[in-house]
Design a protein around this motif. Structure first.
Motif, PDB file in Angstrom:
ATOM      1  N   MET A   1       0.857  -1.194   0.000  1.00 12.97           N
ATOM      2  CA  MET A   1       0.000   0.000   0.000  1.00 12.97           C
ATOM      3  C   MET A   1       0.890   1.240   0.000  1.00 12.97           C
ATOM      4  O   MET A   1       1.820   1.343   0.798  1.00 12.97           O
ATOM      5  N   ARG A   2       0.608   2.218  -0.849  1.00 17.40           N
ATOM      6  CA  ARG A   2       1.434   3.400  -0.964  1.00 17.40           C
ATOM      7  C   ARG A   2       0.750   4.567  -0.273  1.00 17.40           C
ATOM      8  O   ARG A   2      -0.327   4.982  -0.648  1.00 17.40           O
ATOM      9  N   PHE A   3       1.413   5.075   0.792  1.00 19.58           N
ATOM     10  CA  PHE A   3       0.818   6.159   1.549  1.00 19.58           C
ATOM     11  C   PHE A   3       1.278   7.536   1.072  1.00 19.58           C
ATOM     12  O   PHE A   3       0.621   8.535   1.336  1.00 19.58           O
ATOM     13  N   PHE A   4       2.423   7.593   0.392  1.00 21.47           N
ATOM     14  CA  PHE A   4       2.977   8.887  -0.005  1.00 21.47           C
ATOM     15  C   PHE A   4       3.322   8.888  -1.486  1.00 21.47           C
ATOM     16  O   PHE A   4       4.404   9.304  -1.886  1.00 21.47           O
ATOM     17  N   ASN A   5       2.407   8.419  -2.297  1.00 18.64           N
ATOM     18  CA  ASN A   5       2.613   8.419  -3.737  1.00 18.64           C
ATOM     19  C   ASN A   5       2.546   9.848  -4.257  1.00 18.64           C
ATOM     20  O   ASN A   5       1.662  10.611  -3.873  1.00 18.64           O
ATOM     21  N   ARG A   6       3.462  10.203  -5.140  1.00 16.79           N
ATOM     22  CA  ARG A   6       3.477  11.547  -5.703  1.00 16.79           C
ATOM     23  C   ARG A   6       3.296  11.474  -7.207  1.00 16.79           C
ATOM     24  O   ARG A   6       3.620  10.475  -7.839  1.00 16.79           O
ATOM     25  N   VAL A   7       2.767  12.565  -7.762  1.00 16.68           N
ATOM     26  CA  VAL A   7       2.519  12.604  -9.189  1.00 16.68           C
ATOM     27  C   VAL A   7       2.918  13.979  -9.717  1.00 16.68           C
ATOM     28  O   VAL A   7       2.706  14.997  -9.052  1.00 16.68           O
ATOM     29  N   SER A   8       3.528  14.015 -10.890  1.00 19.36           N
ATOM     30  CA  SER A   8       3.902  15.268 -11.542  1.00 19.36           C
ATOM     31  C   SER A   8       2.941  15.526 -12.690  1.00 19.36           C
ATOM     32  O   SER A   8       2.688  14.639 -13.512  1.00 19.36           O
ATOM     33  N   LEU A   9       2.418  16.753 -12.750  1.00 18.01           N
ATOM     34  CA  LEU A   9       1.457  17.134 -13.779  1.00 18.01           C
ATOM     35  C   LEU A   9       2.014  18.281 -14.589  1.00 18.01           C
ATOM     36  O   LEU A   9       2.713  19.159 -14.075  1.00 18.01           O
ATOM     37  N   SER A  10       1.679  18.298 -15.863  1.00 16.94           N
ATOM     38  CA  SER A  10       2.101  19.376 -16.750  1.00 16.94           C
ATOM     39  C   SER A  10       0.880  20.192 -17.127  1.00 16.94           C
ATOM     40  O   SER A  10      -0.084  19.672 -17.688  1.00 16.94           O
ATOM     41  N   THR A  11       0.894  21.493 -16.809  1.00 15.05           N
ATOM     42  CA  THR A  11      -0.227  22.367 -17.122  1.00 15.05           C
ATOM     43  C   THR A  11      -0.221  22.720 -18.602  1.00 15.05           C
ATOM     44  O   THR A  11       0.778  22.507 -19.292  1.00 15.05           O
ATOM     45  N   PRO A  12      -1.325  23.266 -19.137  1.00 15.70           N
ATOM     46  CA  PRO A  12      -1.336  23.699 -20.538  1.00 15.70           C
ATOM     47  C   PRO A  12      -0.250  24.730 -20.842  1.00 15.70           C
ATOM     48  O   PRO A  12       0.128  24.912 -21.990  1.00 15.70           O
ATOM     49  N   GLU A  13       0.266  25.416 -19.813  1.00 17.61           N
ATOM     50  CA  GLU A  13       1.326  26.407 -20.007  1.00 17.61           C
ATOM     51  C   GLU A  13       2.706  25.783 -19.844  1.00 17.61           C
ATOM     52  O   GLU A  13       3.704  26.491 -19.698  1.00 17.61           O
ATOM     53  N   GLY A  23      -4.174   9.111  -1.001  1.00 10.47           N
ATOM     54  CA  GLY A  23      -4.030   7.819  -0.341  1.00 10.47           C
ATOM     55  C   GLY A  23      -5.376   7.248   0.092  1.00 10.47           C
ATOM     56  O   GLY A  23      -6.337   7.988   0.341  1.00 10.47           O
ATOM     57  N   ILE A  24      -5.440   5.931   0.188  1.00  8.12           N
ATOM     58  CA  ILE A  24      -6.699   5.258   0.515  1.00  8.12           C
ATOM     59  C   ILE A  24      -7.174   5.590   1.921  1.00  8.12           C
ATOM     60  O   ILE A  24      -8.370   5.703   2.178  1.00  8.12           O
ATOM     61  N   GLY A  25      -6.235   5.792   2.864  1.00  7.03           N
ATOM     62  CA  GLY A  25      -6.629   6.084   4.245  1.00  7.03           C
ATOM     63  C   GLY A  25      -7.360   7.401   4.370  1.00  7.03           C
ATOM     64  O   GLY A  25      -8.448   7.473   4.968  1.00  7.03           O
ATOM     65  N   ASN A  26      -6.777   8.467   3.820  1.00  5.66           N
ATOM     66  CA  ASN A  26      -7.410   9.794   3.887  1.00  5.66           C
ATOM     67  C   ASN A  26      -8.731   9.811   3.136  1.00  5.66           C
ATOM     68  O   ASN A  26      -9.710  10.428   3.588  1.00  5.66           O
ATOM     69  N   ARG A  27      -8.771   9.137   2.009  1.00  6.77           N
ATOM     70  CA  ARG A  27      -9.997   9.138   1.215  1.00  6.77           C
ATOM     71  C   ARG A  27     -11.112   8.369   1.927  1.00  6.77           C
ATOM     72  O   ARG A  27     -12.280   8.772   1.891  1.00  6.77           O
ATOM     73  N   THR A 107     -10.083  16.335   6.290  1.00  8.25           N
ATOM     74  CA  THR A 107      -8.906  15.480   6.141  1.00  8.25           C
ATOM     75  C   THR A 107      -7.833  16.117   5.260  1.00  8.25           C
ATOM     76  O   THR A 107      -6.816  15.491   4.974  1.00  8.25           O
ATOM     77  N   LYS A 108      -8.094  17.342   4.814  1.00  9.15           N
ATOM     78  CA  LYS A 108      -7.111  18.137   4.053  1.00  9.15           C
ATOM     79  C   LYS A 108      -6.703  17.462   2.750  1.00  9.15           C
ATOM     80  O   LYS A 108      -5.514  17.329   2.439  1.00  9.15           O
ATOM     81  N   ILE A 109      -7.685  17.008   1.990  1.00 11.56           N
ATOM     82  CA  ILE A 109      -7.442  16.501   0.648  1.00 11.56           C
ATOM     83  C   ILE A 109      -8.351  17.243  -0.314  1.00 11.56           C
ATOM     84  O   ILE A 109      -9.311  17.901   0.096  1.00 11.56           O
ATOM     85  N   ARG A 110      -8.059  17.145  -1.615  1.00 10.77           N
ATOM     86  CA  ARG A 110      -8.779  17.949  -2.603  1.00 10.77           C
ATOM     87  C   ARG A 110      -8.782  17.233  -3.945  1.00 10.77           C
ATOM     88  O   ARG A 110      -7.828  16.520  -4.289  1.00 10.77           O
ATOM     89  N   PHE A 142     -10.583  -1.107  -4.978  1.00  5.87           N
ATOM     90  CA  PHE A 142      -9.633  -1.912  -5.747  1.00  5.87           C
ATOM     91  C   PHE A 142      -8.929  -1.067  -6.807  1.00  5.87           C
ATOM     92  O   PHE A 142      -7.718  -1.204  -7.016  1.00  5.87           O
ATOM     93  N   PHE A 143      -9.673  -0.199  -7.473  1.00  8.05           N
ATOM     94  CA  PHE A 143      -9.055   0.665  -8.487  1.00  8.05           C
ATOM     95  C   PHE A 143      -8.029   1.594  -7.852  1.00  8.05           C
ATOM     96  O   PHE A 143      -6.956   1.836  -8.422  1.00  8.05           O
ATOM     97  N   ILE A 144      -8.355   2.143  -6.671  1.00  5.41           N
ATOM     98  CA  ILE A 144      -7.433   3.058  -5.997  1.00  5.41           C
ATOM     99  C   ILE A 144      -6.164   2.327  -5.564  1.00  5.41           C
ATOM    100  O   ILE A 144      -5.048   2.818  -5.740  1.00  5.41           O
ATOM    101  N   LEU A 145      -6.331   1.130  -5.009  1.00  2.00           N
ATOM    102  CA  LEU A 145      -5.183   0.389  -4.508  1.00  2.00           C
ATOM    103  C   LEU A 145      -4.283  -0.123  -5.624  1.00  2.00           C
ATOM    104  O   LEU A 145      -3.058  -0.156  -5.483  1.00  2.00           O
TER     105      LEU A 145
END
Length: 268
Positions: A1-13, A23-27, A107-110, A142-145
């Motif tokens: 289970m990944r608690f601190f998975n990070r993702v990089s996003l590229s904006t249109p700019e 993470g599954i716990g916060n959600r 829970t401070k998620i968005r 299951f999809f989240i995990l």
């Protein structure tokens, strides 16, 4: 289970933004809080609807109306309203609170779009409509995990991610240079700041917050590209002489903040 998975996003700019996935716990905790609130709303609705239905049936009986099909109609209407309350709860809060429900706020998620921008009504509605399917047999869990981006079906359909709330979003964390402050005063006279959308402002703010962590060449390229695009958006003929791209972006940020503080009273 990944608690601190990070993702990089590229904006249109072409600005790279990095987020920590919720993470599954916060959600799960956020959903439990939302379901408790929603449960109270539904219980209150059904209590009121029961009283209304009994009163209506009593009236129809005394008035000698044929009401054999009335109970089925009342039940069908109640179920339909309950469905709208269920989906409307999530869609309503995620739109007005920019991706947060009461549970997510606690829970401070968005919820954000795949390109890092705030979600809109279309994304919030899609997530809400598919939530019952995600809850069925814990399909969403299951999809989240199992998914690298921790998306449930609603996220895949809406093109959204659920991330931990960024705490660097405050104006106090940004340094605005004196030349930029002066330019911000003059910008409303030189350009049409009314054309600047909240999404444009969010991109400027994100760049100013993260520029210190960027490599020099990458920062220079991004600031130049972003400054050129914003100059076109706000219909500014030319950036004032001896103004760096960073100073121009700071000035746009400051001017937009000032407009927001006045409630955009200058808009036509």
């Amino acid at each position: 289970m990944r608690f601190f998975n990070r993702v990089s996003l590229s904006t249109p700019e072409s600005i790279e933004l990095e987020f920590t996935l919720a993470g599954i716990g916060n959600r799960t905790l956020a959903l439990a809080i939302d379901y408790q609130i929603l449960g109270l709303l539904l219980v209150g609705f059904w209590a009121i609807w029961s009283v209304f239905s009994l009163g209506l049936m009593s009236y129809l009986s005394q008035a000698n109306f044929s009401y054999a099909s009335a109970p089925l109609w009342l039940l069908a209407i109640a179920l339909l309203i309950s469905f709208f309350l269920f989906t409307g709860y999530f869609a309503f809060f995620e739109v007005i609170w920019q991706g947060q429900t009461p549970g997510k706020r606690m829970t401070k998620i968005r919820v954000i779009r795949d390109d890092g921008r705030p979600i809109g009504l279309a994304q919030a509605a899609m997530r809400a409509l598919l939530r019952p399917l995600d809850d069925l047999f814990f399909i969403g869990v299951f999809f989240i995990l199992l998914g690298k981006q921790e998306k449930r079906l609603g996220d895949w359909a809406a093109g959204t991610l659920v991330v931990q709330e960024q705490r660097g979003d405050r104006k106090a964390t940004l340094t605005i240079s004196d030349p930029a402050k002066q330019l911000a005063i003059d910008l409303p006279k030189l350009a049409d700041l009314n054309q600047l959308l909240p999404d444009d402002f969010a991109v400027v703010r994100a760049y100013l917050q993260r520029r210190r962590t960027m490599e020099t060449q990458a920062k220079n390229d991004l600031s130049m590209n972003l400054a050129r695009q914003l100059r076109t958006v706000i219909a500014l003929e030319t950036i004032p002489p001896n103004t760096t791209p960073d100073q121009f972006l700071e000035a746009v940020y400051e001017a937009y903040q000032q407009m927001a503080g006045r409630g955009f009273s200058d808009r036509g």
